[in-house]
Motif scaffolding. Structure first.
Motif, short mmCIF file in Angstrom:
data_model
loop_
_atom_site.label_atom_id
_atom_site.label_comp_id
_atom_site.label_asym_id
_atom_site.label_seq_id
_atom_site.Cartn_x
_atom_site.Cartn_y
_atom_site.Cartn_z
N SER A 81 39.09 -15.15 -23.14
CA SER A 81 40.20 -15.31 -22.09
C SER A 81 41.54 -15.20 -22.65
CB SER A 81 40.02 -16.87 -21.71
OG SER A 81 40.42 -17.79 -22.79
N LEU A 204 33.45 -20.40 -17.98
CA LEU A 204 34.14 -19.28 -17.04
C LEU A 204 34.93 -19.95 -15.83
CD1 LEU A 204 31.16 -16.57 -16.49
CD2 LEU A 204 33.46 -16.49 -17.79
N ALA A 219 36.75 -13.18 -14.42
CA ALA A 219 35.40 -13.66 -14.37
C ALA A 219 34.14 -13.05 -14.15
CB ALA A 219 35.69 -15.03 -13.67
#
Length: 250
Positions: A81, A204, A219
């Protein structure tokens, strides 16, 4: 068979449609996995391993395999991320909650499946793992609530094998932050992710919430089968992928 129990301070339940003499024992084993995770990872218990680890009272050589695994999963989510997902709060304290519930619930589901069960739904405070069909010809129906109205369903998903996790600020307030900035998330108020397993769906979903609008497409490229997010101004953002949505509002 249905079983409901409060673990980690939240209601957790299982609905098993298989029959047989060993079902009750498997359910008990699955819930013991959840209880054990609560004992090990509770931030509110000063004697839990994660609390002692955070105070540097657990030598590196004595860190359990479970804690190592959870920290590795957190590290993977942080890396993927770009730092948006973080188990370090803005004040520097360790908070593994964004990993542990999904990780533990998936392990509990694995106990059920490993024991031969083919048709069940495990619900961990709204995060769900399903296998098979509750009845021939249809999958399990998993509702996604409207963050603005607890009595309204935003969408209903039909799943046969998979998991759904939701991360949001609509119940507990600003308890999720963007690890890149240390600021509380504000662009999205909820993010729901469908994935192959609940641990993945959970990290996620939290990552999407931390990343904001950009997290929806991100995602979808990192293992999400579908994403449903709601912005602070009430707009619904979706990437439906391969999920079947019944009665979706957007």
């Amino acid at each position: 068979m249905r079983h409901l129990e409060t673990v980690m301070g939240i209601p957790m339940s299982v609905d098993v449609r298989d029959s047989g003499a060993g079902v009750s024992e498997l359910v008990e084993r699955a819930f013991e996995v959840l209880r054990a995770a609560d004992r090990r990872f509770s931030r509110f218990d000063p004697d839990s391993e994660v609390s002692r680890y955070a105070r540097r009272q657990v030598p590196p050589a004595e860190v359990s395999a479970d804690l190592r695994e959870v920290l590795a999963l957190a590290g993977r989510a942080w890396d993927e991320s770009g730092g948006a997902f973080s188990v370090r709060r803005p004040d520097g304290t360790l908070d593994t909650d964004g990993v542990v519930k999904g990780w533990a619930a998936q392990r509990a589901a694995d106990v059920l499946e490993g024991g031969g069960l083919l048709r069940f739904c495990l619900n961990a405070g709204g995060d769900v793992v399903v296998r098979g069909e509750p009845e021939p010809g249809r999958g399990w129906h998993v509702g996604i609530r409207d963050p603005a109205d607890a009595g309204r369903t935003l969408a209903v998903l039909e799943l046969r094998n998979g998991a759904v996790a939701t991360s949001g600020t609509y119940e507990r307030g600003a308890h999720i932050w963007d690890g890149r900035t240390g600021e509380a998330v504000s662009e999205l108020v909820s993010a729901s992710v469908v994935a192959a397993d609940l641990c993945r769906a959970d990290t996620l979903a939290t990552s999407v919430l931390a990343m904001g609008r950009d997290g929806v497409s991100w995602a979808a490229a990192h293992g999400a089968v579908a994403v449903i997010a709601v912005t602070a101004d009430g707009r619904t953002l979706t990437d439906r992928g391969g999920a079947t949505l019944l009665g979706a509002t957007a």
